[in-house]
Design a protein around this motif. Structure first.
Motif, short mmCIF file in Angstrom:
data_model
loop_
_atom_site.label_atom_id
_atom_site.label_comp_id
_atom_site.label_asym_id
_atom_site.label_seq_id
_atom_site.Cartn_x
_atom_site.Cartn_y
_atom_site.Cartn_z
N THR A 114 32.71 19.89 46.71
CA THR A 114 32.80 21.18 47.59
C THR A 114 34.04 22.06 47.10
OG1 THR A 114 32.10 20.02 49.46
CG2 THR A 114 33.23 21.75 50.10
N ARG A 148 35.56 22.09 44.25
CA ARG A 148 35.31 22.98 42.76
C ARG A 148 34.01 24.20 43.19
NH1 ARG A 148 34.71 17.53 40.18
NH2 ARG A 148 36.85 17.30 39.17
N THR A 149 33.15 23.86 43.82
CA THR A 149 32.09 25.13 43.91
C THR A 149 32.95 26.28 44.66
OG1 THR A 149 30.42 23.32 44.14
CG2 THR A 149 30.03 25.45 44.97
N ALA A 150 33.40 25.91 45.78
CA ALA A 150 34.17 26.94 46.46
C ALA A 150 35.32 27.86 45.41
CB ALA A 150 34.71 26.46 47.80
N ALA A 151 35.95 26.85 44.58
CA ALA A 151 36.87 27.78 43.68
C ALA A 151 36.22 28.38 42.68
CB ALA A 151 37.80 26.77 43.05
N GLU A 167 33.23 29.84 42.86
CA GLU A 167 32.78 30.94 43.54
C GLU A 167 33.83 31.98 43.98
OE1 GLU A 167 30.31 29.69 46.84
OE2 GLU A 167 28.97 28.82 45.75
N THR A 168 34.95 31.67 44.40
CA THR A 168 36.09 32.39 44.73
C THR A 168 36.64 33.36 43.41
OG1 THR A 168 36.51 31.00 46.50
CG2 THR A 168 38.21 32.55 45.64
N PHE A 169 36.92 32.18 42.61
CA PHE A 169 37.63 32.68 41.22
C PHE A 169 36.28 33.74 40.35
CE2 PHE A 169 40.60 29.07 41.64
CZ PHE A 169 41.64 30.07 42.26
N ARG A 190 34.07 35.58 41.62
CA ARG A 190 34.06 36.90 42.20
C ARG A 190 35.33 37.82 41.87
NH1 ARG A 190 32.52 34.18 47.87
NH2 ARG A 190 30.56 33.95 47.50
N SER A 191 36.57 37.13 41.86
CA SER A 191 37.48 37.94 41.62
C SER A 191 37.69 38.27 40.18
CB SER A 191 38.84 37.06 42.05
OG SER A 191 39.21 36.07 41.21
N LYS A 249 35.33 41.33 40.02
CA LYS A 249 35.94 42.48 40.62
C LYS A 249 36.85 43.15 39.69
CE LYS A 249 35.36 41.25 45.42
NZ LYS A 249 36.06 40.63 46.65
#
Length: 135
Positions: A118, A120-123, A125-127, A129-130, A133
Motif C-alpha cells: 500500500t 509503495r503504491t501510494a508513494a 502515485e504521489t511522486f 504525479r509530482s 506536474k
C-alpha cells in the motif's frame, strides 16, 4: 489501545475474530467428518452412514455457517449423531491440531506485506504525479 466496539456490533475485535474462527473451525471439522464418513471417497454411496453423510452434505451446501452454533444446532436436529460428532471434532481440532502460533505469524506477515504494498503504491502515485506536474 482503545478500539471502539460500535463498528463490531458492540463487541470487541477479538470477540468478532473468535466468531469468525468458530465458523472456520466448524467448517474444517465438518469437512473432516464428511471425508471420514465417505470412506472410499464415493460420497453417500460408499458412506457407512449414508443418511448422516447426506444430512451433513446438505447442511454444508445449503445452510449458512455465519453463526456456527446455529448451524450446528440445525444439523443436530437433522441428525443427532452427526451433530455431536461435529461438535466433538471442532473442539478437538481447535484444542490440539489448529496451529494458533502459525495463525498469528501468517496474519502479521500478511499485514506487513499489505502495508508495504500500500505504501509503495501510494508513494509511486504521489511522486509520479509530482514529477509529471514539474515537467
Amino acid at each position: 489501545m482503545h478500539i471502539p466496539s460500535d463498528g463490531f456490533g458492540g463487541v470487541s475485535p477479538e470477540r468478532k475474530a473468535a466468531q469468525a474462527l468458530t465458523s472456520l473451525v466448524t467448517f474444517a471439522a465438518a469437512k473432516a467428518v464428511l471425508a471420514q464418513m465417505s470412506g472410499s471417497g464415493r460420497g453417500a454411496l460408499g458412506a457407512y452412514n449414508a443418511e448422516g453423510y447426506r444430512a451433513l452434505e446438505y447442511a454444508l451446501e445449503n445452510e449458512s455457517l455465519r453463526d456456527a452454533d446455529a448451524w450446528l444446532l440445525k444439523l443436530t436436529k437433522a441428525n443427532n449423531l452427526v451433530g455431536v460428532r461435529i461438535a466433538e471434532t471442532r473442539l478437538a481440532y481447535a484444542s490440539t491440531d489448529f496451529e494458533w502460533d502459525k495463525l498469528k505469524e501468517l496474519t502479521l506477515d500478511q499485514l506487513q506485506t499489505g502495508n508495504e504494498t500500500t505504501m509503495r503504491t501510494a508513494a509511486a502515485e504521489t511522486f509520479g504525479r509530482s514529477i509529471e506536474k514539474e515537467e
